[in-house]
Design a protein around this motif. Structure first.
Motif, PDB file in Angstrom:
ATOM      1  N   LEU A  38       8.918  -2.822   3.226  1.00 23.52           N
ATOM      2  CA  LEU A  38       9.436  -1.466   3.063  1.00 23.52           C
ATOM      3  C   LEU A  38       8.354  -0.444   3.363  1.00 23.52           C
ATOM      4  CD1 LEU A  38      11.756   0.427   2.015  1.00 23.52           C
ATOM      5  CD2 LEU A  38      10.655   0.269  -0.227  1.00 23.52           C
ATOM      6  N   SER A  39       8.758   0.604   4.096  1.00 23.60           N
ATOM      7  CA  SER A  39       7.842   1.698   4.390  1.00 23.60           C
ATOM      8  C   SER A  39       8.527   3.014   4.034  1.00 23.60           C
ATOM      9  CB  SER A  39       7.451   1.695   5.871  1.00 23.60           C
ATOM     10  OG  SER A  39       6.642   2.807   6.189  1.00 23.60           O
ATOM     11  N   VAL A  40       7.892   3.795   3.165  1.00 20.27           N
ATOM     12  CA  VAL A  40       8.449   5.087   2.759  1.00 20.27           C
ATOM     13  C   VAL A  40       7.700   6.187   3.498  1.00 20.27           C
ATOM     14  CG1 VAL A  40       8.938   6.643   0.838  1.00 20.27           C
ATOM     15  CG2 VAL A  40       9.003   4.166   0.480  1.00 20.27           C
ATOM     16  N   CYS A  41       8.367   6.760   4.492  1.00 23.40           N
ATOM     17  CA  CYS A  41       7.740   7.843   5.258  1.00 23.40           C
ATOM     18  C   CYS A  41       7.980   9.195   4.599  1.00 23.40           C
ATOM     19  CB  CYS A  41       8.281   7.857   6.689  1.00 23.40           C
ATOM     20  SG  CYS A  41       7.900   6.367   7.627  1.00 23.40           S
ATOM     21  N   TYR A  42       9.261   9.472   4.240  1.00 24.00           N
ATOM     22  CA  TYR A  42       9.553  10.759   3.605  1.00 24.00           C
ATOM     23  C   TYR A  42      10.707  10.594   2.626  1.00 24.00           C
ATOM     24  CZ  TYR A  42      10.063  15.782   2.963  1.00 24.00           C
ATOM     25  OH  TYR A  42      10.099  17.048   2.418  1.00 24.00           O
ATOM     26  N   ALA A  43      10.373  10.505   1.362  1.00 21.88           N
ATOM     27  CA  ALA A  43      11.356  10.471   0.275  1.00 21.88           C
ATOM     28  C   ALA A  43      10.683  11.071  -0.956  1.00 21.88           C
ATOM     29  CB  ALA A  43      11.830   9.052   0.004  1.00 21.88           C
ATOM     30  N   PRO A  44      10.356  12.356  -0.903  1.00 21.72           N
ATOM     31  CA  PRO A  44       9.518  12.970  -1.940  1.00 21.72           C
ATOM     32  C   PRO A  44      10.168  13.056  -3.311  1.00 21.72           C
ATOM     33  CG  PRO A  44      10.406  14.653  -0.474  1.00 21.72           C
ATOM     34  CD  PRO A  44      10.744  13.335   0.135  1.00 21.72           C
ATOM     35  N   LEU A  45      11.502  12.955  -3.399  1.00 22.84           N
ATOM     36  CA  LEU A  45      12.195  13.076  -4.681  1.00 22.84           C
ATOM     37  C   LEU A  45      12.516  11.731  -5.307  1.00 22.84           C
ATOM     38  CD1 LEU A  45      14.715  15.975  -3.920  1.00 22.84           C
ATOM     39  CD2 LEU A  45      12.366  16.116  -4.783  1.00 22.84           C
ATOM     40  N   LEU A  46      12.115  10.644  -4.668  1.00 19.21           N
ATOM     41  CA  LEU A  46      12.419   9.311  -5.174  1.00 19.21           C
ATOM     42  C   LEU A  46      11.734   9.109  -6.525  1.00 19.21           C
ATOM     43  CD1 LEU A  46      13.703   6.544  -4.831  1.00 19.21           C
ATOM     44  CD2 LEU A  46      11.707   5.845  -3.479  1.00 19.21           C
ATOM     45  N   GLU A  47      12.533   8.984  -7.605  1.00 20.85           N
ATOM     46  CA  GLU A  47      11.966   8.896  -8.943  1.00 20.85           C
ATOM     47  C   GLU A  47      12.349   7.635  -9.698  1.00 20.85           C
ATOM     48  OE1 GLU A  47      13.280  12.353 -11.008  1.00 20.85           O
ATOM     49  OE2 GLU A  47      15.271  11.533 -11.435  1.00 20.85           O
ATOM     50  N   ALA A  48      13.380   6.913  -9.250  1.00 22.95           N
ATOM     51  CA  ALA A  48      13.771   5.664  -9.900  1.00 22.95           C
ATOM     52  C   ALA A  48      13.808   4.566  -8.854  1.00 22.95           C
ATOM     53  CB  ALA A  48      15.136   5.810 -10.579  1.00 22.95           C
ATOM     54  N   PHE A  49      12.991   3.535  -9.053  1.00 26.31           N
ATOM     55  CA  PHE A  49      12.782   2.521  -8.014  1.00 26.31           C
ATOM     56  C   PHE A  49      12.899   1.139  -8.646  1.00 26.31           C
ATOM     57  CE2 PHE A  49       9.986   2.326  -3.915  1.00 26.31           C
ATOM     58  CZ  PHE A  49      10.979   1.584  -3.296  1.00 26.31           C
ATOM     59  N   ASN A  50      13.795   0.310  -8.101  1.00 26.69           N
ATOM     60  CA  ASN A  50      13.962  -1.072  -8.557  1.00 26.69           C
ATOM     61  C   ASN A  50      13.545  -1.996  -7.422  1.00 26.69           C
ATOM     62  OD1 ASN A  50      14.830  -3.627  -9.278  1.00 26.69           O
ATOM     63  ND2 ASN A  50      16.942  -3.057  -9.677  1.00 26.69           N
ATOM     64  N   LEU A  51      12.470  -2.732  -7.622  1.00 28.32           N
ATOM     65  CA  LEU A  51      11.962  -3.685  -6.634  1.00 28.32           C
ATOM     66  C   LEU A  51      12.038  -5.085  -7.234  1.00 28.32           C
ATOM     67  CD1 LEU A  51       8.770  -1.684  -5.620  1.00 28.32           C
ATOM     68  CD2 LEU A  51      10.698  -2.116  -4.112  1.00 28.32           C
ATOM     69  N   THR A  52      12.853  -5.937  -6.635  1.00 31.54           N
ATOM     70  CA  THR A  52      13.041  -7.289  -7.172  1.00 31.54           C
ATOM     71  C   THR A  52      13.019  -8.297  -6.034  1.00 31.54           C
ATOM     72  OG1 THR A  52      14.374  -6.482  -9.027  1.00 31.54           O
ATOM     73  CG2 THR A  52      14.616  -8.801  -8.444  1.00 31.54           C
ATOM     74  N   ASN A  53      12.279  -9.392  -6.230  1.00 30.43           N
ATOM     75  CA  ASN A  53      12.220 -10.403  -5.183  1.00 30.43           C
ATOM     76  C   ASN A  53      11.846 -11.758  -5.780  1.00 30.43           C
ATOM     77  OD1 ASN A  53      12.490 -11.082  -2.402  1.00 30.43           O
ATOM     78  ND2 ASN A  53      10.268 -11.271  -2.254  1.00 30.43           N
ATOM     79  N   THR A  54      12.311 -12.814  -5.122  1.00 30.32           N
ATOM     80  CA  THR A  54      11.865 -14.166  -5.447  1.00 30.32           C
ATOM     81  C   THR A  54      10.651 -14.463  -4.587  1.00 30.32           C
ATOM     82  OG1 THR A  54      14.117 -14.893  -5.967  1.00 30.32           O
ATOM     83  CG2 THR A  54      12.497 -16.605  -5.487  1.00 30.32           C
ATOM     84  N   GLY A  55       9.473 -14.420  -5.176  1.00 36.01           N
ATOM     85  CA  GLY A  55       8.249 -14.624  -4.420  1.00 36.01           C
ATOM     86  C   GLY A  55       8.063 -16.082  -4.027  1.00 36.01           C
ATOM     87  N   LEU A  56       7.973 -16.333  -2.726  1.00 36.10           N
ATOM     88  CA  LEU A  56       7.710 -17.683  -2.223  1.00 36.10           C
ATOM     89  C   LEU A  56       6.223 -17.835  -1.897  1.00 36.10           C
ATOM     90  CD1 LEU A  56      10.835 -18.059   0.108  1.00 36.10           C
ATOM     91  CD2 LEU A  56      10.570 -18.821  -2.267  1.00 36.10           C
ATOM     92  N   SER A  57       5.818 -19.040  -1.634  1.00 42.21           N
ATOM     93  CA  SER A  57       4.385 -19.303  -1.444  1.00 42.21           C
ATOM     94  C   SER A  57       3.817 -18.546  -0.255  1.00 42.21           C
ATOM     95  CB  SER A  57       4.155 -20.809  -1.274  1.00 42.21           C
ATOM     96  OG  SER A  57       4.879 -21.298  -0.149  1.00 42.21           O
ATOM     97  N   TRP A  58       4.653 -18.248   0.746  1.00 37.55           N
ATOM     98  CA  TRP A  58       4.148 -17.592   1.951  1.00 37.55           C
ATOM     99  C   TRP A  58       4.248 -16.072   1.910  1.00 37.55           C
ATOM    100  CZ3 TRP A  58       8.250 -14.977   3.961  1.00 37.55           C
ATOM    101  CH2 TRP A  58       9.545 -15.483   3.706  1.00 37.55           C
ATOM    102  N   HIS A  59       4.857 -15.534   0.844  1.00 36.72           N
ATOM    103  CA  HIS A  59       4.945 -14.078   0.733  1.00 36.72           C
ATOM    104  C   HIS A  59       3.573 -13.470   0.452  1.00 36.72           C
ATOM    105  CE1 HIS A  59       9.480 -14.081  -0.017  1.00 36.72           C
ATOM    106  NE2 HIS A  59       9.279 -13.236   0.964  1.00 36.72           N
ATOM    107  N   GLU A  60       3.235 -12.448   1.177  1.00 35.36           N
ATOM    108  CA  GLU A  60       1.987 -11.731   0.946  1.00 35.36           C
ATOM    109  C   GLU A  60       2.091 -10.905  -0.333  1.00 35.36           C
ATOM    110  OE1 GLU A  60      -0.936  -9.297   3.876  1.00 35.36           O
ATOM    111  OE2 GLU A  60       1.028  -8.413   3.579  1.00 35.36           O
ATOM    112  N   MET A  61       0.988 -10.827  -1.070  1.00 33.06           N
ATOM    113  CA  MET A  61       0.955  -9.981  -2.259  1.00 33.06           C
ATOM    114  C   MET A  61       1.058  -8.520  -1.844  1.00 33.06           C
ATOM    115  SD  MET A  61       0.525 -12.068  -4.891  1.00 33.06           S
ATOM    116  CE  MET A  61      -0.395 -11.300  -6.213  1.00 33.06           C
ATOM    117  N   ILE A  62       1.748  -7.724  -2.653  1.00 33.39           N
ATOM    118  CA  ILE A  62       2.019  -6.331  -2.315  1.00 33.39           C
ATOM    119  C   ILE A  62       1.248  -5.395  -3.233  1.00 33.39           C
ATOM    120  CG2 ILE A  62       3.821  -4.550  -2.440  1.00 33.39           C
ATOM    121  CD1 ILE A  62       5.758  -6.637  -1.342  1.00 33.39           C
ATOM    122  N   GLU A  63       0.604  -4.412  -2.636  1.00 34.91           N
ATOM    123  CA  GLU A  63      -0.068  -3.361  -3.399  1.00 34.91           C
ATOM    124  C   GLU A  63       0.938  -2.239  -3.637  1.00 34.91           C
ATOM    125  OE1 GLU A  63      -3.498  -2.187  -1.244  1.00 34.91           O
ATOM    126  OE2 GLU A  63      -4.553  -4.081  -1.539  1.00 34.91           O
TER     127      GLU A  63
END
Length: 414
Positions: free
Chosen positions: A251-276
């Motif tokens: 995911l890349s957020v270019c312009y969403a300045p009012l975004l205030e509620a964010f739900n991020l959910t994923n099943t992390g597999l061994s090959w998924h890169e860690m996310i900052e």
């Protein structure tokens, strides 16, 4: 009422009170009241909220995806929609909400779409919503199914463009779009405020780019896009992004300045890169953050506090860490407390939900599930301080050492 008094006190109530009562009924029950008297027969056509759902016409017992039941229930939706809308008084009655849930089946959607288009042309409709279901759910759909459903939807879309241009909410599932289909939908649906896509894609590893002036709620769940780019969503306030497949920053957020509620959910597999998270949340105004792990690998990379990170987390007030895997170090979560000095509430669920998780070892290996689900972060307790935290709740708390150690760290900094 006294004995022998046959006065119908309910029918003697004013129209606005009766309509308030009927607005709280499902459409089949509201329509049934029309047989009570001539006056009651007029009331369903005066409702300010018209919520017609195929689920209300399906039998309460038995599989809802039975072909005959789908056909009959969808036809009932068509009949109810066209009948009620045809009897509306365009001068007196404003429609505050027109919400229709139906199956993508045969010509029924086009019949519904044309009835709604005619209503939009002659009535004031403040909010119009479509929830479009498919006969097969996501677990039953194969590539041929979602490709076929995608073609059916586009035929419906092209046949009812006037209808879609007036929609304010659109929920779709199990569709394969063409390369430019989603862009065309966003261009035509100028009034759209709420868009949700479930198990949708545009072919092999394509990118979804979102530009829209009105969308405030966006949900993208279990969709096979290689990347989602929020180019320009100036009114976006809530987003759910769940179940991505990309190895590197989906995911890349270019312009969403009012975004205030964010739900991020994923099943992390061994090959998924860690996310900052600082890269995920950059350019937003997130106050309410949910991170879901489904009892699998922690996919969040703990970060050291910097000015850039501090600015990203500066408005956080509520954090929910959902389904953290059991038995692993929890001190990595302290980096969120360190980065969010105004955080008021932190909720954590530490739970291996065995009904949802893959437990077969051979299947886990074949699907690249991680053996080690935890993550470590070295943060001395002596330099940890937080002056704003009011609530810390751990669902699934047990008197294990790793949990007690985490509690001691937090308490030492308060």
């Amino acid at each position: 009422m006294g004995k022998g008094n046959r006065d119908d006190r309910l029918s003697n109530l004013p129209d606005d009170i009766l309509l308030t009562v009927l607005d709280r009924l499902i459409v089949p029950n509201a329509v049934r009241t029309s047989v009570l008297s001539r006056r009651w027969s007029l009331l369903p056509s005066m409702l300010s909220q018209l919520i017609v759902s195929v689920l209300d016409f399906l039998p309460h017992n038995g599989p809802i995806f039975e072909t005959n039941e789908v056909v009959q229930s969808n036809r009932a939706v068509v009949e109810a929609t066209t009948s009620i809308l045809a009897r509306r008084d365009s001068i007196r009655n404003t429609i505050n909400l027109l919400s229709i849930t139906f199956f993508l089946k045969d010509g029924d959607p086009i019949s519904i779409g044309r009835a709604v288009a005619q209503t939009m042309a002659t009535h004031k409709v403040e909010m119009a919503e479509f929830t479009i279901m498919t006969e097969r759910d996501a677990t039953q759909c194969v590539d041929d199914n979602i490709a076929s459903y995608g073609k059916q939807f586009i035929l419906f879309f092209d046949a009812c463009r006037d209808t879609f241009s007036g929609l304010t909410r659109l929920h779709l599932e199990n569709l394969r779009f063409g390369e430019s289909d989603i862009t065309n939908i966003l261009i035509l649906c100028k009034r759209l405020k709420d868009l949700r896509l479930f198990n949708c894609d545009s072919g092999d590893m394509t990118t979804l780019q979102a530009d829209h002036s009105q969308i405030s709620v966006l949900g993208i769940v279990d969709c096979l896009f290689s990347k989602v780019i929020l180019n320009w969503l100036p009114k976006l306030t809530r987003m759910t992004f769940e179940g991505w497949i990309a190895y590197h920053y989906p995911l890349s957020v270019c312009y969403a300045p009012l975004l205030e509620a964010f739900n991020l959910t994923n099943t992390g597999l061994s090959w998924h890169e860690m996310i900052e998270l600082s890269k995920f949340l950059h350019g937003t105004s997130v106050r309410d953050l949910k991170l879901g792990f489904k009892g699998e690998k922690i996919w969040v990379q703990p970060e050291c506090l910097t000015k850039k990170l501090a600015s990203v987390f500066s408005q956080l007030r509520f954090v929910n860490l959902d389904e953290i895997p059991e038995g692993y170090e929890l001190t990595w979560t302290l980096f969120i407390l360190k980065a969010a000095p105004l955080l008021k509430e932190l909720y954590m669920t530490v739970w291996d939900h065995l009904c949802k998780m893959e437990t077969d070892n051979e299947k886990r290996k074949a699907l690249s599930y991680s053996d080690n689900k935890g993550v470590e972060w070295e943060s001395p307790a002596s330099n940890f301080q937080h002056k704003s935290l009011v609530t810390l709740t751990i669902f699934g708390f047990q008197s294990e050492e790793y949990m007690l150690k985490f509690i001691r760290h937090v308490m030492a900094g308060l």
